[in-house]
Structure formats: C-alpha cells, structure tokens
Scaffold this motif. Structure first.
Motif, mmCIF file in Angstrom:
data_model
loop_
_atom_site.group_PDB
_atom_site.id
_atom_site.type_symbol
_atom_site.label_atom_id
_atom_site.label_comp_id
_atom_site.label_asym_id
_atom_site.label_seq_id
_atom_site.Cartn_x
_atom_site.Cartn_y
_atom_site.Cartn_z
ATOM 1 N N GLY A 69 0.819 -1.212 0.000
ATOM 2 C CA GLY A 69 0.000 0.000 0.000
ATOM 3 C C GLY A 69 0.848 1.255 0.000
ATOM 4 O O GLY A 69 0.568 2.221 -0.725
ATOM 5 N N ALA A 70 1.896 1.256 0.804
ATOM 6 C CA ALA A 70 2.799 2.407 0.845
ATOM 7 C C ALA A 70 3.500 2.600 -0.493
ATOM 8 O O ALA A 70 3.697 3.734 -0.945
ATOM 9 N N LEU A 71 3.868 1.503 -1.135
ATOM 10 C CA LEU A 71 4.507 1.607 -2.449
ATOM 11 C C LEU A 71 3.554 2.175 -3.488
ATOM 12 O O LEU A 71 3.957 2.980 -4.339
ATOM 13 N N VAL A 72 2.301 1.797 -3.426
ATOM 14 C CA VAL A 72 1.310 2.331 -4.360
ATOM 15 C C VAL A 72 1.141 3.828 -4.147
ATOM 16 O O VAL A 72 1.124 4.619 -5.096
ATOM 17 N N VAL A 73 1.023 4.245 -2.889
ATOM 18 C CA VAL A 73 0.864 5.671 -2.589
ATOM 19 C C VAL A 73 2.117 6.445 -3.006
ATOM 20 O O VAL A 73 2.028 7.521 -3.601
ATOM 21 N N LEU A 106 9.812 14.733 -1.210
ATOM 22 C CA LEU A 106 10.521 13.882 -0.250
ATOM 23 C C LEU A 106 9.830 13.870 1.109
ATOM 24 O O LEU A 106 9.747 12.828 1.761
ATOM 25 N N LEU A 107 9.319 15.019 1.540
ATOM 26 C CA LEU A 107 8.582 15.063 2.804
ATOM 27 C C LEU A 107 7.319 14.204 2.736
ATOM 28 O O LEU A 107 6.973 13.518 3.708
ATOM 29 N N ALA A 108 6.637 14.220 1.607
ATOM 30 C CA ALA A 108 5.447 13.385 1.451
ATOM 31 C C ALA A 108 5.819 11.905 1.497
ATOM 32 O O ALA A 108 5.112 11.098 2.114
#
Length: 133
Positions: A69-73, A106-108
């Motif tokens: 999920g994190a990779l998709v986002v 990068l912050l996101a």
C-alpha cells in the motif's frame, strides 16, 4: 461493511459522470484517449508488477500488505510530482512553480513511510496484546 461499499461505489460512479461531462467539452478526444491508454498500460505493465515484486522480495509475512500500500501511494505521489520535478531549471516567472517541489515530494514520501511504520507497529502491539487461544 456493505453500506460502505455501496457508498464508495456510488461515489465512484458520480465521479465517472463528472469525468464524462468534462470529456464532452473536449473537441479532439484523440489526445485524451492516448493518455488514458498510456496510463492503463503503464499501470498494468510497469507499476502493478513492480509493486507486487518489491512487496514479495522485500517483505515477508503480515507486513506485505501495508508495504505494498505504501509503495502504491509513493508511486502515485511520484507520478503526480514528476512534471514539477523534471522541469528544466528556473522559469522566467517565479510565480509559476513557486514551491520547493523536490523537498515537498521527499517530505510526502517520508510521511508515507512514517504512517506505514506506525501501522506496522500498531499491528505488532495488537498481536502481542491478544490473549493466546
């Protein structure tokens, strides 16, 4: 749960209606169709297999879902951020792209990683607190 699915489906159908209404104003739909076709190919041929492969190789066990999920986002954030990230230097008008887009991107990504880590930590704590059956 069924109510949530029905509401999500209704929202999706409503948004598709908005898209069709906006598409009706386009004089030459060829560019839009090429873009949509390219997006489908990019997703199905590049992004989805890459996310699944990285999730399979990098993570074992129960953490695989949140990491995918994190990779998709992160991938979606990167695709959205590509135009300002790839701009050729400074523009003549400083108000066109006034923010520090690489830093904000990068912050996101750091925020996505932090939320993923918190989710995994919460799962671990919940698993430890469950009484053995």
């Amino acid at each position: 749960m069924k109510v949530v699915r029905v509401l999500a489906g209704a929202g999706g159908v409503a948004l598709m209606g908005v898209g069709v209404a906006l598409l009706a104003d386009v004089r030459d739909a060829t560019g839009v169709l090429v873009w949509l076709g390219g997006a489908i190919v990019l997703h199905d041929v590049v992004i989805a297999p890459l996310v699944l492969l990285v999730g399979l190789v990098a993570v074992r066990g129960r953490a695989r879902g949140p990491v995918r999920g994190a990779l998709v986002v992160a991938g979606a954030l990167t695709v959205v951020a590509l135009p300002p990230l790839l701009r050729p230097g400074r523009t003549a008008n400083s108000s066109v792209l006034p923010l520090d887009y690489p830093r904000n991107w990068l912050l996101a990504l750091v925020a996505v990683a932090a939320v993923t880590a918190l989710c995994l930590a919460a799962r671990g704590l919940a698993r430890r607190r469950r009484p053995p059956t």
